[in-house]
Motif scaffolding. Structure first.
Motif, PDB file in Angstrom:
ATOM      1  N   ASN A  39       0.922  -1.355  -0.001  1.00 25.57           N
ATOM      2  CA  ASN A  39      -0.025   0.005  -0.030  1.00 25.57           C
ATOM      3  C   ASN A  39       0.914   1.288  -0.078  1.00 25.57           C
ATOM      4  O   ASN A  39       2.066   1.191   0.341  1.00 25.57           O
ATOM      5  CB  ASN A  39      -0.883   0.176   1.275  1.00 25.57           C
ATOM      6  CG  ASN A  39      -2.082   1.231   1.157  1.00 25.57           C
ATOM      7  OD1 ASN A  39      -2.411   1.509   0.091  1.00 25.57           O
ATOM      8  ND2 ASN A  39      -2.504   1.592   2.386  1.00 25.57           N
ATOM      9  N   ASP A  42       1.126   5.557  -3.688  1.00 24.26           N
ATOM     10  CA  ASP A  42       1.021   7.051  -4.152  1.00 24.26           C
ATOM     11  C   ASP A  42       2.074   8.125  -3.495  1.00 24.26           C
ATOM     12  O   ASP A  42       2.143   9.029  -4.032  1.00 24.26           O
ATOM     13  CB  ASP A  42      -0.437   7.482  -3.968  1.00 24.26           C
ATOM     14  CG  ASP A  42      -0.841   7.406  -2.308  1.00 24.26           C
ATOM     15  OD1 ASP A  42      -0.573   6.239  -1.969  1.00 24.26           O
ATOM     16  OD2 ASP A  42      -1.045   8.399  -1.828  1.00 24.26           O
ATOM     17  N   CYS A  71      -0.114  -0.923  -4.548  1.00 22.46           N
ATOM     18  CA  CYS A  71      -1.731  -0.401  -4.617  1.00 22.46           C
ATOM     19  C   CYS A  71      -1.502   0.933  -3.736  1.00 22.46           C
ATOM     20  O   CYS A  71      -0.655   1.236  -3.005  1.00 22.46           O
ATOM     21  CB  CYS A  71      -2.501  -1.499  -3.980  1.00 22.46           C
ATOM     22  SG  CYS A  71      -2.533  -1.660  -2.249  1.00 22.46           S
ATOM     23  N   SER A  72      -2.687   1.583  -3.869  1.00 21.42           N
ATOM     24  CA  SER A  72      -3.152   2.750  -3.235  1.00 21.42           C
ATOM     25  C   SER A  72      -4.466   3.047  -2.669  1.00 21.42           C
ATOM     26  O   SER A  72      -5.254   2.736  -3.462  1.00 21.42           O
ATOM     27  CB  SER A  72      -2.861   4.113  -4.026  1.00 21.42           C
ATOM     28  OG  SER A  72      -3.386   5.275  -3.358  1.00 21.42           O
ATOM     29  N   GLY A  73      -4.749   2.640  -1.246  1.00 14.46           N
ATOM     30  CA  GLY A  73      -5.786   2.658  -0.733  1.00 14.46           C
ATOM     31  C   GLY A  73      -6.642   4.003  -0.957  1.00 14.46           C
ATOM     32  O   GLY A  73      -7.692   4.350  -1.005  1.00 14.46           O
ATOM     33  N   THR A  75      -6.246   6.339  -3.739  1.00 15.64           N
ATOM     34  CA  THR A  75      -6.738   6.272  -5.327  1.00 15.64           C
ATOM     35  C   THR A  75      -7.506   4.867  -5.766  1.00 15.64           C
ATOM     36  O   THR A  75      -7.955   4.998  -6.796  1.00 15.64           O
ATOM     37  CB  THR A  75      -5.388   6.643  -6.249  1.00 15.64           C
ATOM     38  OG1 THR A  75      -4.787   5.594  -6.214  1.00 15.64           O
ATOM     39  CG2 THR A  75      -4.675   7.688  -5.842  1.00 15.64           C
ATOM     40  N   GLY A  76      -7.277   4.002  -5.038  1.00 10.86           N
ATOM     41  CA  GLY A  76      -7.742   2.600  -5.581  1.00 10.86           C
ATOM     42  C   GLY A  76      -6.759   1.812  -6.467  1.00 10.86           C
ATOM     43  O   GLY A  76      -7.024   0.737  -6.976  1.00 10.86           O
ATOM     44  N   GLN A  77      -5.732   2.487  -7.101  1.00  7.46           N
ATOM     45  CA  GLN A  77      -4.765   2.063  -7.827  1.00  7.46           C
ATOM     46  C   GLN A  77      -4.537   0.736  -7.386  1.00  7.46           C
ATOM     47  O   GLN A  77      -3.641   0.449  -6.449  1.00  7.46           O
ATOM     48  CB  GLN A  77      -3.654   3.108  -8.216  1.00  7.46           C
ATOM     49  CG  GLN A  77      -2.289   2.354  -8.873  1.00  7.46           C
ATOM     50  CD  GLN A  77      -1.224   3.108  -8.789  1.00  7.46           C
ATOM     51  OE1 GLN A  77      -1.175   3.708  -8.073  1.00  7.46           O
ATOM     52  NE2 GLN A  77      -0.330   2.660  -9.587  1.00  7.46           N
ATOM     53  N   LEU A  79      -5.723  -2.343  -6.506  1.00 10.64           N
ATOM     54  CA  LEU A  79      -6.503  -2.922  -5.596  1.00 10.64           C
ATOM     55  C   LEU A  79      -7.226  -4.111  -6.649  1.00 10.64           C
ATOM     56  O   LEU A  79      -7.212  -5.329  -6.338  1.00 10.64           O
ATOM     57  CB  LEU A  79      -7.662  -2.066  -5.106  1.00 10.64           C
ATOM     58  CG  LEU A  79      -6.865  -1.175  -3.900  1.00 10.64           C
ATOM     59  CD1 LEU A  79      -7.952  -0.301  -3.228  1.00 10.64           C
ATOM     60  CD2 LEU A  79      -6.145  -1.805  -2.741  1.00 10.64           C
ATOM     61  N   PHE A  80      -7.926  -3.830  -7.550  1.00 10.01           N
ATOM     62  CA  PHE A  80      -8.700  -4.539  -8.356  1.00 10.01           C
ATOM     63  C   PHE A  80      -7.743  -5.418  -9.227  1.00 10.01           C
ATOM     64  O   PHE A  80      -7.802  -6.496  -9.041  1.00 10.01           O
ATOM     65  CB  PHE A  80      -9.812  -3.855  -9.328  1.00 10.01           C
ATOM     66  CG  PHE A  80     -10.668  -3.245  -8.786  1.00 10.01           C
ATOM     67  CD1 PHE A  80     -11.704  -3.922  -8.183  1.00 10.01           C
ATOM     68  CD2 PHE A  80     -10.746  -1.905  -8.756  1.00 10.01           C
ATOM     69  CE1 PHE A  80     -12.740  -3.209  -7.420  1.00 10.01           C
ATOM     70  CE2 PHE A  80     -11.731  -1.142  -8.319  1.00 10.01           C
ATOM     71  CZ  PHE A  80     -12.705  -1.723  -7.404  1.00 10.01           C
ATOM     72  N   GLU A  81      -6.585  -4.983  -9.499  1.00  6.84           N
ATOM     73  CA  GLU A  81      -5.381  -5.901 -10.031  1.00  6.84           C
ATOM     74  C   GLU A  81      -4.979  -7.048  -9.323  1.00  6.84           C
ATOM     75  O   GLU A  81      -5.018  -8.345  -9.693  1.00  6.84           O
ATOM     76  CB  GLU A  81      -4.305  -5.253 -10.751  1.00  6.84           C
ATOM     77  CG  GLU A  81      -4.935  -4.162 -11.958  1.00  6.84           C
ATOM     78  CD  GLU A  81      -5.311  -2.855 -11.449  1.00  6.84           C
ATOM     79  OE1 GLU A  81      -5.478  -1.897 -12.304  1.00  6.84           O
ATOM     80  OE2 GLU A  81      -5.552  -2.577 -10.119  1.00  6.84           O
TER      81      GLU A  81
END
Length: 84
Positions: A39, A42, A71-73, A75-77, A79-81
């Motif tokens: 995490n 960003d 990931c970034s909690g 921005t959501g970047q 997370l899905f991946e």
């Protein structure tokens, strides 16, 4: 298992790694998939997902399938991946 680590907090990386490896040594965790979310990607000085994998000695994990995802909690970047 989804394990979230603060990739910006380098000082606690060893402790976080030790805790994850302790969890994974439990016989009930054999053959359980592991997603390690690195995490805070960003933030400029955060460790990359690859560096987190090295510091966590993930190459030593042999009884579980694992993946490290940046990931970034905020921005959501990533997370899905990671969940895919």
């Amino acid at each position: 298992v989804i394990y979230v680590v603060d990739s910006h907090d380098v000082e606690r990386m060893e402790q976080a790694s030790s805790e994850l490896h302790q969890i994974l040594t439990d016989e009930r965790m054999q053959n359980v998939a592991v997603l390690l979310l690195a995490n805070k990607q960003d933030l400029k000085e955060s460790l990359s997902a690859e560096e987190v994998a090295k510091r966590f000695n993930m190459s030593e994990v042999k009884t579980q399938k694992w993946h490290v995802q940046g990931c970034s909690g905020i921005t959501g970047q990533g997370l899905f991946e990671g969940l895919e």
